[in-house]
Design a protein around this motif. Structure first.
Motif, mmCIF file in Angstrom:
data_model
loop_
_atom_site.group_PDB
_atom_site.id
_atom_site.type_symbol
_atom_site.label_atom_id
_atom_site.label_comp_id
_atom_site.label_asym_id
_atom_site.label_seq_id
_atom_site.Cartn_x
_atom_site.Cartn_y
_atom_site.Cartn_z
ATOM 1 N N HIS A 204 -1.896 1.626 -5.476
ATOM 2 C CA HIS A 204 -2.578 1.502 -4.181
ATOM 3 C C HIS A 204 -3.581 2.639 -4.047
ATOM 4 N N ASP A 207 -2.372 5.866 -2.570
ATOM 5 C CA ASP A 207 -1.578 6.689 -3.479
ATOM 6 C C ASP A 207 -2.470 7.428 -4.466
ATOM 7 N N LYS A 277 3.719 6.056 -2.042
ATOM 8 C CA LYS A 277 4.187 5.625 -0.728
ATOM 9 C C LYS A 277 3.881 4.164 -0.439
ATOM 10 N N LYS A 278 3.021 3.555 -1.277
ATOM 11 C CA LYS A 278 2.611 2.177 -1.021
ATOM 12 C C LYS A 278 2.691 1.350 -2.300
ATOM 13 N N ASN A 279 2.461 0.029 -2.135
ATOM 14 C CA ASN A 279 2.515 -0.878 -3.279
ATOM 15 C C ASN A 279 1.518 -2.017 -3.074
ATOM 16 N N ASN A 282 1.500 -3.812 0.314
ATOM 17 C CA ASN A 282 0.743 -3.116 1.359
ATOM 18 C C ASN A 282 -0.741 -3.423 1.237
ATOM 19 N N GLU A 286 -2.853 -5.337 4.095
ATOM 20 C CA GLU A 286 -3.944 -4.603 4.737
ATOM 21 C C GLU A 286 -5.280 -5.318 4.536
#
Length: 317
Positions: A204, A207, A277-279, A282, A286
Motif C-alpha cells: 500500500h 506503507d 498498517k494497510k493492505n 484498504n 479507498e
C-alpha cells in the motif's frame, strides 16, 4: 532537515512531499512534470522543473538527504524509449551521486524495484538472491543500485526494493495491477485478467511512505538493501478480492505470454521494527470510495504509457 527529492511530482513523490512538509522539513522537489504537478505551494517547498540529467552541483548545496525516486517507471514505459530509460536511471544517477558527494550529502534513499530479481522459483525471495532482471526497466534499476552502492564508503545508503504499489495518490496511476483492476471494476463492472496465475508482491502506498520515513528518521543506523512488500498474490486473487468490494465480473483470457511472476520476502525490513498498517483491501476500498462518482473524469495522464505515447513529440524532444 533539507531534503532533495527527485521525481517529486510522481505517484510516490506527490504523496511523500506533503508528509515531509508537515514534519517541518525543507524540500527541494525536482521533476520534469511530464504528468503534471500536484504539489501545493508551501513556504518550505522549492519546485524545480528539470530533468535530473540536468541537475548541477549547486542544486544540491546544503542538502542533508536525497530521496531518489525519479525513473522511467515500469516495464512498458522503459521499453518505449530504452536509451532514455538507461540515461535517467544510470547516467543521471551517477551524476547525482557525484554531486551529492561533492556537497557532503549525508544520506541517499533510493527507490529501486522488487522486479530486479526477475523470475524466481524460490518462495522466499530475499535480498541475498541473485538479480536476473528481464526488462530494460529492471536492468536499469539494477545498474542504478550498483552505481549508488559504489559510493557506500562515503555516503550512507538505503536502497528500497518496493513491491507493486497500490492506493491513492495526488498523481494517481491506474496502470499498476491493483489500481488498474479496481479501475476496470468501477468503470466497466468487468475485470480483465490475462492468465491470472502470475504472482505480484504488493504494498500500500501509505506503507511505502512510512518505509521512506523509517529510513529517513533512523538516520545512518540502517544502510543497505531492503525489500518492501507484504502481500504476494496472484492476479486472479487480486481480481477476486476486488470483486468482493466492487460489484463486477471477471473475464479470464488464458494462454497469455505475460511471464512476469515474482514474490518477495521482507523479513529483513520487519526485523528492524517496521510493520505495515494497510493492505490491498484498504487500497481497493479507498480507491472505490474516492473514484466511484468520479471515474468518468479520470484523465489520460493516470495511464502513464498511453499518455507518453500520445505526447512523445513533446516529451522525447
Amino acid at each position: 532537515m533539507k531534503i532533495l527529492i527527485t521525481g517529486a511530482c510522481g505517484y510516490h513523490g506527490s504523496k511523500l512531499v506533503p508528509i515531509l512538509l508537515n514534519q517541518n522539513h525543507k524540500i527541494i522537489a525536482v521533476d520534469t512534470q511530464w504528468f503534471g504537478n500536484y504539489l501545493k505551494n508551501h513556504k518550505n517547498l522549492k519546485i524545480i522543473k528539470k530533468n535530473i540529467l540536468d541537475l548541477k552541483k549547486q542544486d544540491l548545496k546544503n542538502i542533508d538527504t536525497v530521496i531518489h525516486l525519479a525513473s522511467i517507471a515500469n516495464d512498458p514505459m522503459g521499453d518505449l524509449k530504452q536509451e532514455l530509460t538507461w540515461e535517467i536511471s544510470c547516467l543521471a544517477t551517477m551524476k547525482l551521486m557525484e554531486n551529492a558527494l561533492s556537497n557532503n550529502v549525508s544520506k541517499i534513499i533510493y527507490a529501486s524495484s522488487a522486479s530486479v530479481y526477475g523470475l524466481k522459483k524460490e518462495k522466499n525471495v530475499t535480498e541475498n538472491l541473485s538479480l536476473e532482471p528481464i526488462s530494460t526497466y529492471n536492468k536499469a534499476k539494477m545498474i542504478a543500485e550498483r552505481t549508488i552502492l559504489s559510493f557506500q564508503d562515503y555516503i550512507n545508503i538505503s536502497i528500497i526494493r518496493p513491491a507493486t504499489v497500490c492506493g491513492l495518490s495526488p498523481r494517481m496511476r491506474f496502470d499498476l495491477s491493483v489500481n488498474m483492476l479496481t479501475y476496470q471494476a468501477i468503470k466497466n463492472k468487468k475485470i480483465n485478467v490475462f492468465g491470472g496465475k502470475q504472482i505480484r508482491p504488493n504494498i500500500h502506498i501509505d506503507d511505502l511512505m512510512n518505509v521512506y520515513l523509517f529510513f529517513l528518521n533512523n538516520g545512518n543506523q540502517y544502510n543497505g538493501i531492503f525489500n518492501a512488500g507484504f502481500e504476494n498474490l496472484s492476479i486472479l486473487k487480486i481480481a477476486k478480492t476486488i470483486q468482493k468490494i466492487v460489484d463486477s465480473k471477471i473475464h479470464i483470457t488464458k494462454n497469455v505470454d505475460d511471464i512476469r511472476s515474482y514474490r518477495i520476502d521482507s523479513t529483513k525490513l520487519l526485523k528492524l521494527g517496521f510493520f505495515p498498517k494497510k493492505n490491498i483491501k484498504n487500497a481497493i476500498n479507498e480507491t472505490n470510495e474516492y473514484y466511484k462518482n468520479k471515474i468518468n473524469k479520470v484523465q489520460l495522464n493516470c495511464f502513464s504509457l498511453e499518455w507518453l505515447k500520445a505526447n512523445q513529440s513533446k516529451v522525447f524532444k
